[in-house]
Write a protein that holds these residues in place. Structure first.
Motif, PDB file in Angstrom:
ATOM      1  N   SER A 140       0.945  -1.258   0.075  1.00 34.49           N
ATOM      2  CA  SER A 140      -0.095   0.121  -0.043  1.00 34.49           C
ATOM      3  C   SER A 140       0.954   1.247  -0.081  1.00 34.49           C
ATOM      4  CB  SER A 140      -0.966   0.013   1.152  1.00 34.49           C
ATOM      5  OG  SER A 140      -1.646  -1.039   1.217  1.00 34.49           O
ATOM      6  N   TRP A 141       1.762   1.321   0.742  1.00 38.30           N
ATOM      7  CA  TRP A 141       2.732   2.582   0.975  1.00 38.30           C
ATOM      8  C   TRP A 141       3.489   2.815  -0.366  1.00 38.30           C
ATOM      9  CZ3 TRP A 141       1.826   6.333   3.955  1.00 38.30           C
ATOM     10  CH2 TRP A 141       3.089   7.262   4.143  1.00 38.30           C
ATOM     11  N   SER A 142       3.923   1.586  -0.944  1.00 33.63           N
ATOM     12  CA  SER A 142       4.620   1.839  -2.198  1.00 33.63           C
ATOM     13  C   SER A 142       3.713   2.309  -3.227  1.00 33.63           C
ATOM     14  CB  SER A 142       5.242   0.480  -2.651  1.00 33.63           C
ATOM     15  OG  SER A 142       6.204   0.016  -1.842  1.00 33.63           O
ATOM     16  N   ALA A 143       2.659   2.157  -3.381  1.00 30.86           N
ATOM     17  CA  ALA A 143       1.596   2.681  -4.266  1.00 30.86           C
ATOM     18  C   ALA A 143       1.294   4.093  -4.022  1.00 30.86           C
ATOM     19  CB  ALA A 143       0.064   1.871  -4.041  1.00 30.86           C
ATOM     20  N   TRP A 144       1.081   4.496  -2.647  1.00 32.07           N
ATOM     21  CA  TRP A 144       1.157   5.825  -2.528  1.00 32.07           C
ATOM     22  C   TRP A 144       2.180   6.711  -2.912  1.00 32.07           C
ATOM     23  CZ3 TRP A 144      -3.484   8.142  -1.405  1.00 32.07           C
ATOM     24  CH2 TRP A 144      -4.477   7.354  -0.454  1.00 32.07           C
ATOM     25  N   MET A 145       3.531   6.122  -2.604  1.00 32.94           N
ATOM     26  CA  MET A 145       4.688   6.805  -3.254  1.00 32.94           C
ATOM     27  C   MET A 145       4.831   6.879  -4.652  1.00 32.94           C
ATOM     28  SD  MET A 145       5.992   7.741  -0.335  1.00 32.94           S
ATOM     29  CE  MET A 145       4.056   7.959   0.173  1.00 32.94           C
ATOM     30  N   GLU A 146       4.375   5.916  -5.534  1.00 32.38           N
ATOM     31  CA  GLU A 146       4.411   5.793  -6.654  1.00 32.38           C
ATOM     32  C   GLU A 146       3.360   6.947  -7.176  1.00 32.38           C
ATOM     33  OE1 GLU A 146       6.010   4.261  -9.214  1.00 32.38           O
ATOM     34  OE2 GLU A 146       7.101   2.704  -7.991  1.00 32.38           O
ATOM     35  N   ILE A 147       2.409   7.105  -6.455  1.00 37.44           N
ATOM     36  CA  ILE A 147       1.433   8.078  -7.141  1.00 37.44           C
ATOM     37  C   ILE A 147       1.943   9.666  -7.013  1.00 37.44           C
ATOM     38  CG2 ILE A 147      -0.932   9.360  -6.705  1.00 37.44           C
ATOM     39  CD1 ILE A 147      -0.785   6.705  -8.503  1.00 37.44           C
ATOM     40  N   ILE A 148       2.543   9.614  -5.697  1.00 32.31           N
ATOM     41  CA  ILE A 148       3.184  11.042  -5.499  1.00 32.31           C
ATOM     42  C   ILE A 148       4.254  11.316  -6.160  1.00 32.31           C
ATOM     43  CG2 ILE A 148       4.503  12.114  -3.589  1.00 32.31           C
ATOM     44  CD1 ILE A 148       3.008  10.968  -1.316  1.00 32.31           C
ATOM     45  N   LEU A 157      -9.451  14.072  -5.901  1.00 34.96           N
ATOM     46  CA  LEU A 157     -10.175  12.770  -6.811  1.00 34.96           C
ATOM     47  C   LEU A 157      -9.220  11.897  -6.747  1.00 34.96           C
ATOM     48  CD1 LEU A 157     -11.643  12.630 -10.220  1.00 34.96           C
ATOM     49  CD2 LEU A 157      -9.795  11.335  -9.874  1.00 34.96           C
ATOM     50  N   THR A 158      -7.704  12.073  -6.872  1.00 32.90           N
ATOM     51  CA  THR A 158      -6.556  11.105  -6.655  1.00 32.90           C
ATOM     52  C   THR A 158      -6.691  10.314  -5.267  1.00 32.90           C
ATOM     53  OG1 THR A 158      -5.412  12.376  -8.327  1.00 32.90           O
ATOM     54  CG2 THR A 158      -4.135  10.771  -6.962  1.00 32.90           C
ATOM     55  N   LEU A 159      -6.864  11.070  -4.280  1.00 25.67           N
ATOM     56  CA  LEU A 159      -7.041  10.701  -3.070  1.00 25.67           C
ATOM     57  C   LEU A 159      -7.857   9.484  -3.001  1.00 25.67           C
ATOM     58  CD1 LEU A 159      -6.034  10.837   0.188  1.00 25.67           C
ATOM     59  CD2 LEU A 159      -7.827  12.471   0.266  1.00 25.67           C
ATOM     60  N   GLY A 160      -8.832   9.982  -3.169  1.00 21.60           N
ATOM     61  CA  GLY A 160     -10.432   8.857  -3.231  1.00 21.60           C
ATOM     62  C   GLY A 160     -10.139   7.698  -4.182  1.00 21.60           C
ATOM     63  N   CYS A 161      -9.502   8.001  -5.332  1.00 23.17           N
ATOM     64  CA  CYS A 161      -9.197   6.856  -6.127  1.00 23.17           C
ATOM     65  C   CYS A 161      -8.289   5.968  -5.529  1.00 23.17           C
ATOM     66  CB  CYS A 161      -8.713   7.489  -7.514  1.00 23.17           C
ATOM     67  SG  CYS A 161      -8.673   6.258  -8.689  1.00 23.17           S
ATOM     68  N   VAL A 162      -7.243   6.491  -4.897  1.00 27.58           N
ATOM     69  CA  VAL A 162      -6.230   5.280  -4.280  1.00 27.58           C
ATOM     70  C   VAL A 162      -6.784   4.560  -3.161  1.00 27.58           C
ATOM     71  CG1 VAL A 162      -4.004   5.289  -3.186  1.00 27.58           C
ATOM     72  CG2 VAL A 162      -4.304   6.763  -4.956  1.00 27.58           C
TER      73      VAL A 162
END
Length: 243
Positions: A142-150, A185-190
């Motif tokens: 999960s954390w890696s996914a957030w960091m990829e988006i950032i 929107l990106t926050l909600g999507c993740v």
């Protein structure tokens, strides 16, 4: 619902089906609350609305007041994120539950006696007990996914692993007003995508794959932007450093 025994009112609750074991705790809590209150002989029940003059009392206000001690309320800044108009309706509930830490995760299901402890590990890593914070942030997947988006948007920042604080910090990464909508929107999507992926792995035996998940996540953000905002998302580097 109850009867008089002498001068005291005794509540008698009846249920239309047999209760599950995990529901008995909730029933006991309910009984503890209602046994403290009840009708009194020769007394008329009523509602006292302090510091307000009104002919009638809104039902929603009453129920909110009764439940506020049982359900933690979200800070106003977070509540405005949850019901933001650019988050699709199918995702609003997940964002709301996530921020209230009420997702039906493994730890909660074990506590309620619905599943055994051996079935409560995180579907992503399979190593730790699944909790609200773990499945959304703490797990490496999960954390890696957030960091990829950032990183996709050319940003970097330390973020909290508690949902409501994380949501506030997330919006603070972008300063320009014109970018706030797509960033929300990106926050909600993740949030929604992580929970959807979790269910695909847990119930449909899908194999966790971070690379494929992040790719589908980026595509979904673009599709949601088109659906909800009527336009394509801007190039990621436009939001670099919040401008």
């Amino acid at each position: 619902m109850g009867d008089w025994i002498g001068s005291s009112w005794v509540w008698g609750l009846q249920w239309r089906r047999h209760l599950f074991d995990w529901e008995n705790e909730d029933v006991q809590a309910l009984q503890h609350i209602i046994h403290q209150k009840g009708p009194k002989r020769d007394t008329t029940d009523g509602i006292l609305w302090k510091n307000a003059v009104a002919v009638s009392y809104p039902t929603k206000d009453i129920t909110d007041k009764l439940s506020e001690s049982l359900v933690p309320s979200l800070p106003k800044s977070v509540a405005s994120i949850v019901w933001q108009k650019f988050i699709p309706p199918r995702a609003k509930l997940i964002v709301w539950l996530a921020n209230k830490e009420r997702l039906k995760t493994g730890d909660l299901l074990v506590e309620k006696g619905i599943i055994p402890p051996q079935d409560a590990n995180c579907p992503f890593c399979g190593m730790f007990l699944e909790s609200n914070s773990h499945i959304l942030f703490v797990c490496r997947f999960s954390w890696s996914a957030w960091m990829e988006i950032i990183n996709w948007w050319g940003l970097s920042a330390p973020l909290h692993n508690q949902p409501s604080k994380f949501s506030i910090q997330w919006l603070g990464l972008v300063n320009r007003r014109s970018h706030k909508d797509i960033w929300t929107l990106t926050l909600g999507c993740v949030f929604w995508s992580l929970w959807y992926e979790r269910n695909q792995i847990k119930f449909k035996r899908k194999t966790p794959n971070l690379h494929n998940f992040v790719l589908s996540l980026k595509i979904r953000i673009g599709i949601w932007a088109k659906e909800m905002m009527g336009s394509d998302i801007c190039a990621p580097n436009v939001i670099h450093n919040g401008y």
